[in-house]
Design an enzyme around this catalytic site. Structure first.
Site, PDB file in Angstrom:
ATOM      1  N   HIS A   1      46.396  48.588  24.055  1.00 10.08           N
ATOM      2  CA  HIS A   1      45.648  49.089  25.212  1.00 10.08           C
ATOM      3  C   HIS A   1      46.608  49.780  26.156  1.00 10.08           C
ATOM      4  CE1 HIS A   1      46.818  44.878  25.795  1.00 10.08           C
ATOM      5  NE2 HIS A   1      47.038  45.187  27.070  1.00 10.08           N
TER       6      HIS A   1
ATOM      7  N   HIS B   1      47.298  50.775  29.971  1.00  9.56           N
ATOM      8  CA  HIS B   1      46.920  50.483  31.366  1.00  9.56           C
ATOM      9  C   HIS B   1      47.020  51.775  32.172  1.00  9.56           C
ATOM     10  CE1 HIS B   1      47.375  45.950  31.454  1.00  9.56           C
ATOM     11  NE2 HIS B   1      48.077  46.206  30.358  1.00  9.56           N
TER      12      HIS B   1
HETATM   13  P1  AMP Z   1      48.565  42.859  28.515  1.00  6.36           P
HETATM   14  O1  AMP Z   1      48.199  42.342  27.127  1.00  6.36           O
HETATM   15  O2  AMP Z   1      49.566  41.991  29.222  1.00  6.36           O
HETATM   16  O3  AMP Z   1      48.983  44.308  28.516  1.00  6.36           O
HETATM   17  O4  AMP Z   1      47.287  42.809  29.440  1.00  6.36           O
HETATM   18  C1  AMP Z   1      46.016  42.432  29.022  1.00  6.36           C
HETATM   19  C2  AMP Z   1      45.080  42.825  30.128  1.00  6.36           C
HETATM   20  O5  AMP Z   1      43.763  42.626  29.669  1.00  6.36           O
HETATM   21  C3  AMP Z   1      45.240  42.023  31.430  1.00  6.36           C
HETATM   22  O6  AMP Z   1      45.479  42.916  32.512  1.00  6.36           O
HETATM   23  C4  AMP Z   1      43.906  41.295  31.564  1.00  6.36           C
HETATM   24  O7  AMP Z   1      43.471  41.179  32.901  1.00  6.36           O
HETATM   25  C5  AMP Z   1      42.975  42.186  30.749  1.00  6.36           C
HETATM   26  N1  AMP Z   1      41.821  41.527  30.172  1.00  6.36           N
HETATM   27  C6  AMP Z   1      41.805  40.396  29.419  1.00  6.36           C
HETATM   28  N2  AMP Z   1      40.547  40.117  29.028  1.00  6.36           N
HETATM   29  C7  AMP Z   1      39.756  41.089  29.541  1.00  6.36           C
HETATM   30  C8  AMP Z   1      38.356  41.361  29.486  1.00  6.36           C
HETATM   31  N3  AMP Z   1      37.506  40.548  28.824  1.00  6.36           N
HETATM   32  N4  AMP Z   1      37.893  42.437  30.132  1.00  6.36           N
HETATM   33  C9  AMP Z   1      38.725  43.259  30.805  1.00  6.36           C
HETATM   34  N5  AMP Z   1      40.054  43.064  30.889  1.00  6.36           N
HETATM   35  C10 AMP Z   1      40.559  41.987  30.268  1.00  6.36           C
END
Ligand code: AMP
Ligand code: ZN
Length: 139
Positions: free
Chosen positions: A101, A103
């Site tokens: 993903h 950001h």
């Molecule tokens: P990272 O894997 O550290 O790059 O970040 C994962 C991101 O996914 C975090 O910022 C979480 O807040 C976000 N996240 C996790 N679950 C969900 C969800 N169900 N919907 C939207 N964002 C999510």
């Protein structure tokens, strides 16, 4: 390809809710559940790949195109002054969700945040040339 146990695949398939901002045949963008800035958004490929390395080549371009579109939507919609755009690739880099993903964090002159390079300060001991040789496997 989806992973039935993956939370972002479930969002792609509409099995769990999300505040979706953009969708095309290859990518989906939705608001981060725990935003670090107003409009903090995640753009994911619809294909389940943990990292860029395992993302099929044909999905890479469309993912970046979606990032470009969404960043523009956020900048305009939220009157942002800039944006920080990045990927946490691998646990060492802070990746928690195992589905690639991107950001996008809308940024403002007064938001108190730093540049993307400020996430680490692990200064190399070798010269740039030595590092380049290592990368290119030149001896
Ligand atoms: P990272 O894997 O550290 O790059 O970040 C994962 C991101 O996914 C975090 O910022 C979480 O807040 C976000 N996240 C996790 N679950 C969900 C969800 N169900 N919907 C939207 N964002 C999510
Ligand atoms: Zn997935």
């Amino acid at each position: 390809m989806r992973d039935p146990n993956c939370i972002f695949c479930k969002i792609v398939d509409g099995k769990i809710p999300a505040e979706k901002l953009y969708e095309d045949s290859h990518a989906l963008a939705f608001l981060d559940l725990e935003p670090r800035a107003p409009g903090h958004t995640l753009i994911v490929p619809k294909y389940h790949a943990e990292t860029l390395e395992t993302l099929p080549e044909e999905d890479a371009g469309p993912l970046f195109s979606a990032v470009k579109k969404v960043a523009k939507m956020l900048m305009r919609g939220l009157e942002a002054d800039g944006a920080t755009i990045g990927i946490n690739q691998g646990a060492a880099a802070g990746q928690v969700v195992g589905h690639l993903h991107v950001h996008v964090l809308p940024r403002y002159h007064s938001d108190g945040g730093g540049a993307i390079q400020s996430v680490v300060n692990n200064k190399p001991k070798e010269s740039l040339g030595e590092i380049k040789s290592k990368i290119l496997k030149i001896t």
